[in-house]
Write a protein that holds these residues in place. Structure first.
Motif, PDB file in Angstrom:
ATOM      1  N   ALA A   1       0.836  -1.208   0.000  1.00  0.00           N
ATOM      2  CA  ALA A   1       0.000   0.000   0.000  1.00  0.00           C
ATOM      3  C   ALA A   1       0.867   1.251   0.000  1.00  0.00           C
ATOM      4  O   ALA A   1       0.606   2.195  -0.754  1.00  0.00           O
ATOM      5  CB  ALA A   1      -0.929  -0.003   1.209  1.00  0.00           C
ATOM      6  N   LEU A   2       1.909   1.258   0.806  1.00  0.00           N
ATOM      7  CA  LEU A   2       2.801   2.414   0.875  1.00  0.00           C
ATOM      8  C   LEU A   2       3.429   2.691  -0.483  1.00  0.00           C
ATOM      9  O   LEU A   2       3.442   3.839  -0.940  1.00  0.00           O
ATOM     10  CB  LEU A   2       3.884   2.182   1.933  1.00  0.00           C
ATOM     11  CG  LEU A   2       4.956   3.255   2.050  1.00  0.00           C
ATOM     12  CD1 LEU A   2       4.351   4.621   2.375  1.00  0.00           C
ATOM     13  CD2 LEU A   2       5.979   2.865   3.093  1.00  0.00           C
ATOM     14  N   LYS A   3       3.921   1.671  -1.143  1.00  0.00           N
ATOM     15  CA  LYS A   3       4.535   1.860  -2.459  1.00  0.00           C
ATOM     16  C   LYS A   3       3.526   2.415  -3.466  1.00  0.00           C
ATOM     17  O   LYS A   3       3.849   3.290  -4.272  1.00  0.00           O
ATOM     18  CB  LYS A   3       5.133   0.549  -2.961  1.00  0.00           C
ATOM     19  CG  LYS A   3       6.358   0.127  -2.181  1.00  0.00           C
ATOM     20  CD  LYS A   3       6.882  -1.208  -2.625  1.00  0.00           C
ATOM     21  CE  LYS A   3       8.057  -1.596  -1.731  1.00  0.00           C
ATOM     22  NZ  LYS A   3       8.510  -2.943  -1.957  1.00  0.00           N
ATOM     23  N   LEU A   4       2.302   1.910  -3.401  1.00  0.00           N
ATOM     24  CA  LEU A   4       1.268   2.399  -4.315  1.00  0.00           C
ATOM     25  C   LEU A   4       0.900   3.850  -4.012  1.00  0.00           C
ATOM     26  O   LEU A   4       0.731   4.656  -4.924  1.00  0.00           O
ATOM     27  CB  LEU A   4       0.036   1.499  -4.240  1.00  0.00           C
ATOM     28  CG  LEU A   4       0.226   0.136  -4.896  1.00  0.00           C
ATOM     29  CD1 LEU A   4      -0.803  -0.866  -4.383  1.00  0.00           C
ATOM     30  CD2 LEU A   4       0.163   0.265  -6.407  1.00  0.00           C
TER      31      LEU A   4
ATOM     32  N   GLU B   1       2.247   9.194   4.211  1.00  0.00           N
ATOM     33  CA  GLU B   1       2.784   9.753   5.457  1.00  0.00           C
ATOM     34  C   GLU B   1       2.240   9.009   6.668  1.00  0.00           C
ATOM     35  O   GLU B   1       2.985   8.698   7.605  1.00  0.00           O
ATOM     36  CB  GLU B   1       2.442  11.239   5.565  1.00  0.00           C
ATOM     37  CG  GLU B   1       2.935  11.851   6.866  1.00  0.00           C
ATOM     38  CD  GLU B   1       2.504  13.289   7.067  1.00  0.00           C
ATOM     39  OE1 GLU B   1       2.982  13.890   8.042  1.00  0.00           O
ATOM     40  OE2 GLU B   1       1.697  13.812   6.290  1.00  0.00           O
ATOM     41  N   ALA B   2       0.955   8.694   6.660  1.00  0.00           N
ATOM     42  CA  ALA B   2       0.347   7.972   7.783  1.00  0.00           C
ATOM     43  C   ALA B   2       0.985   6.591   7.949  1.00  0.00           C
ATOM     44  O   ALA B   2       1.227   6.148   9.082  1.00  0.00           O
ATOM     45  CB  ALA B   2      -1.156   7.850   7.577  1.00  0.00           C
ATOM     46  N   LEU B   3       1.271   5.929   6.842  1.00  0.00           N
ATOM     47  CA  LEU B   3       1.920   4.618   6.934  1.00  0.00           C
ATOM     48  C   LEU B   3       3.361   4.744   7.429  1.00  0.00           C
ATOM     49  O   LEU B   3       3.824   3.914   8.212  1.00  0.00           O
ATOM     50  CB  LEU B   3       1.852   3.893   5.595  1.00  0.00           C
ATOM     51  CG  LEU B   3       0.456   3.363   5.230  1.00  0.00           C
ATOM     52  CD1 LEU B   3       0.431   2.843   3.812  1.00  0.00           C
ATOM     53  CD2 LEU B   3       0.020   2.275   6.205  1.00  0.00           C
ATOM     54  N   TYR B   4       4.061   5.784   6.993  1.00  0.00           N
ATOM     55  CA  TYR B   4       5.414   6.023   7.528  1.00  0.00           C
ATOM     56  C   TYR B   4       5.353   6.241   9.032  1.00  0.00           C
ATOM     57  O   TYR B   4       6.161   5.698   9.785  1.00  0.00           O
ATOM     58  CB  TYR B   4       6.066   7.239   6.864  1.00  0.00           C
ATOM     59  CG  TYR B   4       6.707   6.963   5.536  1.00  0.00           C
ATOM     60  CD1 TYR B   4       7.725   6.020   5.396  1.00  0.00           C
ATOM     61  CD2 TYR B   4       6.307   7.658   4.404  1.00  0.00           C
ATOM     62  CE1 TYR B   4       8.319   5.770   4.169  1.00  0.00           C
ATOM     63  CE2 TYR B   4       6.894   7.418   3.166  1.00  0.00           C
ATOM     64  CZ  TYR B   4       7.900   6.471   3.066  1.00  0.00           C
ATOM     65  OH  TYR B   4       8.475   6.228   1.851  1.00  0.00           O
ATOM     66  N   ARG B   5       4.403   7.046   9.466  1.00  0.00           N
ATOM     67  CA  ARG B   5       4.266   7.317  10.906  1.00  0.00           C
ATOM     68  C   ARG B   5       3.922   6.062  11.703  1.00  0.00           C
ATOM     69  O   ARG B   5       4.248   5.952  12.878  1.00  0.00           O
ATOM     70  CB  ARG B   5       3.223   8.399  11.162  1.00  0.00           C
ATOM     71  CG  ARG B   5       3.682   9.774  10.746  1.00  0.00           C
ATOM     72  CD  ARG B   5       2.632  10.834  11.098  1.00  0.00           C
ATOM     73  NE  ARG B   5       3.079  12.144  10.717  1.00  0.00           N
ATOM     74  CZ  ARG B   5       3.848  12.926  11.468  1.00  0.00           C
ATOM     75  NH1 ARG B   5       4.246  12.510  12.651  1.00  0.00           N
ATOM     76  NH2 ARG B   5       4.201  14.110  11.036  1.00  0.00           N
ATOM     77  N   ALA B   6       3.251   5.125  11.049  1.00  0.00           N
ATOM     78  CA  ALA B   6       2.912   3.859  11.698  1.00  0.00           C
ATOM     79  C   ALA B   6       4.091   2.882  11.686  1.00  0.00           C
ATOM     80  O   ALA B   6       3.988   1.789  12.235  1.00  0.00           O
ATOM     81  CB  ALA B   6       1.704   3.232  11.014  1.00  0.00           C
ATOM     82  N   GLY B   7       5.196   3.282  11.049  1.00  0.00           N
ATOM     83  CA  GLY B   7       6.399   2.462  11.077  1.00  0.00           C
ATOM     84  C   GLY B   7       6.657   1.646   9.828  1.00  0.00           C
ATOM     85  O   GLY B   7       7.597   0.858   9.793  1.00  0.00           O
ATOM     86  N   TYR B   8       5.844   1.809   8.800  1.00  0.00           N
ATOM     87  CA  TYR B   8       6.061   1.066   7.558  1.00  0.00           C
ATOM     88  C   TYR B   8       7.043   1.820   6.667  1.00  0.00           C
ATOM     89  O   TYR B   8       7.144   3.031   6.721  1.00  0.00           O
ATOM     90  CB  TYR B   8       4.740   0.839   6.822  1.00  0.00           C
ATOM     91  CG  TYR B   8       3.801  -0.017   7.617  1.00  0.00           C
ATOM     92  CD1 TYR B   8       3.976  -1.392   7.659  1.00  0.00           C
ATOM     93  CD2 TYR B   8       2.768   0.548   8.355  1.00  0.00           C
ATOM     94  CE1 TYR B   8       3.136  -2.194   8.416  1.00  0.00           C
ATOM     95  CE2 TYR B   8       1.926  -0.247   9.101  1.00  0.00           C
ATOM     96  CZ  TYR B   8       2.110  -1.612   9.133  1.00  0.00           C
ATOM     97  OH  TYR B   8       1.286  -2.393   9.899  1.00  0.00           O
ATOM     98  N   GLY B   9       7.774   1.070   5.849  1.00  0.00           N
ATOM     99  CA  GLY B   9       8.699   1.676   4.905  1.00  0.00           C
ATOM    100  C   GLY B   9      10.001   2.113   5.509  1.00  0.00           C
ATOM    101  O   GLY B   9      10.766   2.841   4.883  1.00  0.00           O
ATOM    102  N   SER B  10      10.274   1.675   6.718  1.00  0.00           N
ATOM    103  CA  SER B  10      11.488   2.106   7.398  1.00  0.00           C
ATOM    104  C   SER B  10      11.873   1.060   8.423  1.00  0.00           C
ATOM    105  O   SER B  10      11.022   0.323   8.939  1.00  0.00           O
ATOM    106  CB  SER B  10      11.241   3.448   8.102  1.00  0.00           C
ATOM    107  OG  SER B  10      12.320   3.778   8.927  1.00  0.00           O
ATOM    108  N   ASP B  11      13.145   1.005   8.736  1.00  0.00           N
ATOM    109  CA  ASP B  11      13.590   0.126   9.821  1.00  0.00           C
ATOM    110  C   ASP B  11      13.426   0.794  11.175  1.00  0.00           C
ATOM    111  O   ASP B  11      13.668   0.198  12.207  1.00  0.00           O
ATOM    112  CB  ASP B  11      15.068  -0.247   9.618  1.00  0.00           C
ATOM    113  CG  ASP B  11      15.260  -1.135   8.398  1.00  0.00           C
ATOM    114  OD1 ASP B  11      14.308  -1.848   8.031  1.00  0.00           O
ATOM    115  OD2 ASP B  11      16.358  -1.107   7.820  1.00  0.00           O
ATOM    116  N   GLN B  12      13.025   2.058  11.137  1.00  0.00           N
ATOM    117  CA  GLN B  12      12.852   2.819  12.372  1.00  0.00           C
ATOM    118  C   GLN B  12      11.517   2.469  13.025  1.00  0.00           C
ATOM    119  O   GLN B  12      10.552   2.149  12.339  1.00  0.00           O
ATOM    120  CB  GLN B  12      12.894   4.321  12.087  1.00  0.00           C
ATOM    121  CG  GLN B  12      14.163   4.786  11.420  1.00  0.00           C
ATOM    122  CD  GLN B  12      15.370   4.542  12.303  1.00  0.00           C
ATOM    123  OE1 GLN B  12      15.351   4.821  13.480  1.00  0.00           O
ATOM    124  NE2 GLN B  12      16.439   4.019  11.720  1.00  0.00           N
TER     125      GLN B  12
END
Length: 86
Positions: free
Chosen positions: A51-54, A71-82
């Motif tokens: 979903a993030l990639k799309l 942005e919401a998915l990044y904040r939830a921790g997706y797309g990153s090792d952080q």
């Protein structure tokens, strides 16, 4: 229509397939809709990473709401090792 059955009987799997085909062709609105399909598991299993990639592709094709969803998915921790931002 096929995803939710508004005017025709719902067939989420078939709807997801149609949207995914249009998204693969680079059609921004379909990329955004496909992001929701994979984020929410409509006609397919939930997959926030896909979903993030799309959403990112859709945002790059001018879909502003898709940027907010990414942005919401990044904040939830997706797309990153952080870990997720809280």
């Amino acid at each position: 229509e096929l995803l939710r059955g508004t005017d025709i009987p719902a067939d989420p799997k078939r709807g997801a397939d149609f949207v995914s085909t249009a998204a693969a062709a680079g059609f921004g609105p379909a990329e955004e809709l496909a992001g929701y399909i994979f984020r929410d598991g409509l006609g397919t299993e939930k997959n926030p990473e896909v979903a993030l990639k799309l959403f990112e592709r859709a945002a790059n094709n001018g879909q502003l709401k898709a940027a907010e969803e990414a942005e919401a998915l990044y904040r939830a921790g997706y797309g990153s090792d952080q870990p997720a931002m809280r």
